[in-house]
Write an enzyme that holds these catalytic residues in place. Structure first.
Site, mmCIF file in Angstrom:
data_model
loop_
_atom_site.group_PDB
_atom_site.id
_atom_site.type_symbol
_atom_site.label_atom_id
_atom_site.label_comp_id
_atom_site.label_asym_id
_atom_site.label_seq_id
_atom_site.Cartn_x
_atom_site.Cartn_y
_atom_site.Cartn_z
ATOM 1 N N ASP A 1 -0.075 9.161 0.999
ATOM 2 C CA ASP A 1 0.579 10.470 0.692
ATOM 3 C C ASP A 1 2.071 10.435 0.179
ATOM 4 O O ASP A 1 2.739 9.795 0.977
ATOM 5 C CB ASP A 1 0.420 11.386 1.933
ATOM 6 C CG ASP A 1 -0.709 11.468 2.518
ATOM 7 O OD1 ASP A 1 -1.811 10.748 2.157
ATOM 8 O OD2 ASP A 1 -0.772 11.882 3.490
ATOM 9 N N GLU B 1 -6.022 18.450 6.023
ATOM 10 C CA GLU B 1 -4.987 17.576 6.040
ATOM 11 C C GLU B 1 -3.889 18.182 5.153
ATOM 12 O O GLU B 1 -4.173 18.934 3.999
ATOM 13 C CB GLU B 1 -4.953 16.431 5.597
ATOM 14 C CG GLU B 1 -6.307 15.623 6.402
ATOM 15 C CD GLU B 1 -6.413 14.290 6.284
ATOM 16 O OE1 GLU B 1 -6.493 13.213 7.152
ATOM 17 O OE2 GLU B 1 -6.818 13.990 4.974
ATOM 18 N N TRP C 1 0.831 -1.242 0.145
ATOM 19 C CA TRP C 1 0.065 -0.014 -0.223
ATOM 20 C C TRP C 1 0.853 1.221 -0.031
ATOM 21 O O TRP C 1 1.793 1.183 0.696
ATOM 22 C CB TRP C 1 -1.063 0.013 1.143
ATOM 23 C CG TRP C 1 -1.425 1.400 1.617
ATOM 24 C CD1 TRP C 1 -0.906 2.268 2.196
ATOM 25 C CD2 TRP C 1 -2.833 1.652 1.433
ATOM 26 N NE1 TRP C 1 -2.019 3.399 2.313
ATOM 27 C CE2 TRP C 1 -3.054 2.908 1.696
ATOM 28 C CE3 TRP C 1 -3.960 1.043 0.501
ATOM 29 C CZ2 TRP C 1 -4.259 3.827 1.484
ATOM 30 C CZ3 TRP C 1 -4.986 1.844 0.305
ATOM 31 C CH2 TRP C 1 -5.200 3.142 0.819
ATOM 32 N N ARG D 1 -1.778 17.345 12.688
ATOM 33 C CA ARG D 1 -0.535 16.481 11.435
ATOM 34 C C ARG D 1 -0.225 17.292 10.440
ATOM 35 O O ARG D 1 -0.783 18.301 10.109
ATOM 36 C CB ARG D 1 -1.377 15.278 11.371
ATOM 37 C CG ARG D 1 -2.673 15.048 10.508
ATOM 38 C CD ARG D 1 -3.061 13.701 10.177
ATOM 39 N NE ARG D 1 -4.384 13.744 9.812
ATOM 40 C CZ ARG D 1 -5.405 13.516 10.325
ATOM 41 N NH1 ARG D 1 -5.689 13.420 11.850
ATOM 42 N NH2 ARG D 1 -6.742 13.571 9.871
ATOM 43 N N ASP D 2 0.575 16.666 9.661
ATOM 44 C CA ASP D 2 1.119 16.838 8.489
ATOM 45 C C ASP D 2 2.043 18.117 8.478
ATOM 46 O O ASP D 2 1.618 18.985 7.524
ATOM 47 C CB ASP D 2 0.081 16.892 7.186
ATOM 48 C CG ASP D 2 -1.043 15.601 7.572
ATOM 49 O OD1 ASP D 2 -0.654 14.467 7.993
ATOM 50 O OD2 ASP D 2 -2.100 15.649 7.071
HETATM 51 C C1 FRU Z 1 -4.062 11.970 4.323
HETATM 52 C C2 FRU Z 1 -3.438 11.238 5.776
HETATM 53 C C3 FRU Z 1 -2.759 12.419 6.489
HETATM 54 C C4 FRU Z 1 -1.885 11.325 7.446
HETATM 55 C C5 FRU Z 1 -1.675 10.162 6.515
HETATM 56 C C6 FRU Z 1 -1.631 8.970 7.249
HETATM 57 O O1 FRU Z 1 -4.247 10.993 3.378
HETATM 58 O O2 FRU Z 1 -4.919 11.054 6.597
HETATM 59 O O3 FRU Z 1 -3.613 13.452 7.298
HETATM 60 O O4 FRU Z 1 -0.697 11.865 7.824
HETATM 61 O O5 FRU Z 1 -2.868 10.265 5.393
HETATM 62 O O6 FRU Z 1 -1.423 7.784 6.448
#
Ligand code: FRU
Length: 519
Positions: free
Chosen positions: A44, A222, A41, A169-170
Site C-alpha cells: 500500500d 481496509e 517488496w 487498521r489503516d
Molecule cells: C492492505 C493491508 C492493510 C495493512 C497493510 C499491511 O493491503 O492489508 O490493511 O495495513 O496491507 O501491509
C-alpha cells in the site's frame, strides 16, 4: 517469516509470502514511469503528503525480501509524479518482545504544533497502524518528523487509539475545515465498518460515528478514505459531494475497491444510494489500497493505488504503484459516478516527458480488406501512453492490440483492448498475451458500459502501458481497468484489430515514455 491472516495478502501467491530470493532479474518488466521500489517488496501507499513542492510517497515495504513481511514505511519523493527519488526507510519495524510492524496510515502537516511534538514552524505527523502479531493486536500509533519527513520519532505514549482488537487498521487522517479538527477514518475490517474520529491534537481521538456494513461486505474492509469531490461542470451550491472509498479484497472478488457517494455533516456519513448498491472503483484485477495526497495546494484530489502482484515473479522488486489519478464526480443517467483520470500534472507534461517522441495518426479504417489485424507501430521499450478515439460499427468487436508480436502458431501474441457494442462491453483480453504468468481466470476482464451510448459513436480511450502494467481509462475517466501484462521483450508492437465488422481509429496519439528511468 511469520504468516498472519490479513485479507488480500493471504491470497497472494506463496512465492511472495515465503520471501523466495534467488530469482532471475526481470528488467524487461521494470516500469519506466510508475513507482517501484529499487529492491524488495512494496504494497500500500502510505502517508501521501505534498510538502515544499514535493509529493511524498511513503509505502509499505519489506526491507529484507521480495515477499510481504517486516512491514516498514519506505519513502520516495517526486516533483512531477513520474520521477521518484528513493529515500532511506522512514519508519522501520521494531523487533522486541512485542514486535511492531508499521502498517498502513497517513501523514499530515501540523503547522500550528497542535500535537505539541513540533519544533517551531511545524512538523509532519504520521498516523498509522501498529500491528503487533505477538500481542494479536492492531492499534493506532503516531510518529513525528522534525526534518520534513525524512526521519520519524515515535510518540512516547502510543497507542493513541486502541480498541484491544486484532483487526483495527489503516487510519486516514486529514485536516477538516468543517470541524476545525483533525478527522480520521479507520477500518474495522472484520466488521465491514469504518469509524470516524476527530481530534484537536492528533493524540486523543473522539468517536464521531460508524458507517457500514454496506455495499460489498464479503471481504475485510481496509484502507478507507473520505473526500469531498467536485461534480464535473458544476459550481457553487451542490457542486460537491462526499465520497467514501473502501478497499475490500479477499478470496471471492480478489483485489477490489468500492465507493459510496453521500453527505458528511461533520459527524456522520450518509450514503445517498441504497445500502446494497455496490459501486466499483476499478474494473481490473489489481488496483488496491489507494489513498489521496494531503496538502495539495489547490482543490485537486489526486490519489495513487497499489497494483497487486499476480503469479509472475519480478526481480529484484515486487509490486508497483498505479499512475496517480485525479478524482471527480460525474452526473450519469445512473447517478453520480466516480471519475478518475491520469493526473493532469503528468498528462500536461507528456510531450516533455517523452522527449517529444510522439506519433499520431487520424482516420485509420480497421479491416477495410477483411484483414482482422493490422500493424501500426513498433514501440521498443514497451513503455508508452496512448490516447485514442475509437468507433466500432455494428457486428464488430474492435480495438488496439498491444505489446504484440507475430507468433508462429497462434498468429499474434499480445493483449487486446477493445469495445464490443453488441455486449456494451469494454474488454481487456490477455488470453493470447504470451510472456509471463497472469492470474488464471482473469485472462479476459470486462467493463459493462452502463448504456448503449457508444455504439456507432466514439469511445475515448487512454491506455497506459508500462512494461508490466496496463491501465485503461475510458470515457475520460468514467471507467478504469488496471491489470498486469508480462510480454516478452520483443513483443513491442501496436496493432489494430477488428473481429467481424468495420471499425475506425478516428485519432490516435502515442507518447513513447521508454526513455524515462527511475535511477
Ligand atoms: C492492505 C493491508 C492493510 C495493512 C497493510 C499491511 O493491503 O492489508 O490493511 O495495513 O496491507 O501491509
Amino acid at each position: 517469516m511469520k504468516r498472519i491472516w490479513i485479507s488480500l495478502l493471504t491470497i497472494l501467491p506463496a512465492t511472495f509470502l515465503s520471501g523466495q530470493d534467488g530469482l532471475k532479474p526481470t528488467p524487461q518488466w521494470r516500469p519506466a514511469y510508475h513507482f517501484t521500489p529499487l529492491t524488495n517488496w512494496t504494497n500500500d501507499p502510505n502517508g501521501l503528503i505534498f510538502l515544499d513542492g514535493k509529493y511524498h510517497l511513503y509505502n509499505q515495504q519489506n526491507p529484507y525480501g521480495i515477499g510481504w513481511g517486516h512491514m516498514s514505511w519506505g519513502h520516495a519523493t517526486s516533483t512531477d509524479l513520474v520521477h521518484w527519488e528513493h529515500l532511506p526507510l522512514a519508519i522501520p519495524e521494531t523487533i522486541d518482545k512485542d514486535t511492531t510492524w508499521r502498517f498502513s496510515g497517513s501523514a499530515v502537516w501540523d503547522k500550528d504544533n497542535s500535537s505539541g511534538l513540533c519544533n517551531p514552524g511545524g512538523c509532519m505527523v504520521a498516523v498509522y497502524t501498529a500491528d503487533q502479531p505477538n500481542l494479536k493486536k492492531e492499534s493506532q500509533f503516531i510518529a513525528y518528523s522534525n526534518d520534513r519527513g525524512r526521519t520519524f520519532t515515535h510518540y512516547a505514549n502510543n497507542p493513541v487509539l486502541d480498541l484491544q482488537k486484532k483487526d483495527f487498521r489503516d487510519p486516514n487522517v486529514s485536516w477538516s475545515p468543517q470541524l476545525n479538527k483533525w478527522l480520521m477514518v479507520v477500518a474495522l475490517p472484520r466488521e465491514y465498518k469504518v469509524r470516524f474520529y476527530a481530534s484537536t491534537d492528533l493524540r486523543s481521538w473522539e468517536l464521531l460515528s460508524e458507517f457500514g456494513p454496506g455495499g460489498y461486505a464479503n471481504a475485510p474492509w481496509e484502507c478507507p478514505f473520505l473526500v469531498p469531490l467536485t461534480v464535473e461542470g458544476k459550481k457553487g451550491e451542490g457542486s460537491e459531494k462526499w465520497v467514501l472509498v473502501v478497499s475490500a479484497g479477499g478470496a471471492e472478488k480478489g483485489t477490489y475497491m468500492q465507493y459510496f457517494v453521500g453527505g458528511f455533516d461533520g459527524k456522520t456519513f450518509t450514503n445517498d444510494n441504497p445500502s446494497d448498491a455496490v459501486l466499483t472503483v476499478d474494473y481490473g484485477d489489481c488496483f488496491y489500497a489507494a489513498i489521496p495526497w494531503n496538502g495539495l495546494p489547490d482543490k485537486r484530489k489526486t490519489y495513487i493505488g497499489w497494483l497487486t502482484p499476480g503469479p509472475q515473479a519480478t526481480y529484484p522488486w515486487t509490486g508497483q504503484m498505479s499512475i496517480p489519478r485525479d478524482l471527480a464526480l460525474r452526473e450519469t443517467p445512473q447517478g453520480l459516478r466516480l471519475v478518475q483520470a491520469p493526473a493532469t500534472l503528468i498528462r500536461k507534461n507528456l510531450d516533455g516527458l517523452s522527449h517529444h517522441r510522439v506519433t499520431e495518426a487520424k482516420d485509420i479504417a480497421i479491416r477495410p480488406n477483411a484483414v482482422p489485424v493490422q500493424k501500426w507501430k513498433a514501440m521498443p521499450g514497451n513503455a508508452y501512453w496512448i490516447e485514442a478515439d475509437l468507433t466500432v460499427g455494428p457486428g464488430a468487436a474492435a480495438g488496439i492490440l498491444l505489446a504484440a508480436k507475430k507468433d508462429g502458431d497462434n498468429g499474434i501474441a499480445g493483449t487486446r483492448i477493445g469495445y464490443d457494442p453488441s455486449r456494451h462491453q469494454l474488454f481487456v483480453d490477455r488470453s493470447h498475451a504470451g510472456g509471463g504468468k497472469i492470474k488464471t481466470g482473469k485472462e479476459i476482464q470486462t467493463i459493462d458500459l452502463d448504456t448503449a451510448a457508444f455504439a456507432g459513436k466514439t469511445l475515448h480511450l487512454e491506455i497506459l502501458v508500462d512494461r508490466s502494467s496496463l491501465e485503461v481509462f475510458a470515457d475520460h475517466g468514467l471507467y478504469a481497468l488496471s491489470t498486469q501484462i508480462f510480454p516478452d521483450k520483443d513483443a513491442d508492437s501496436i496493432y489494430f484489430f477488428s473481429n467481424g465488422g468495420d471499425a475506425y481509429i478516428r485519432s490516435v496519439r502515442v507518447w513513447d515514455l521508454s526513455p524515462i528511468s527511475q535511477k
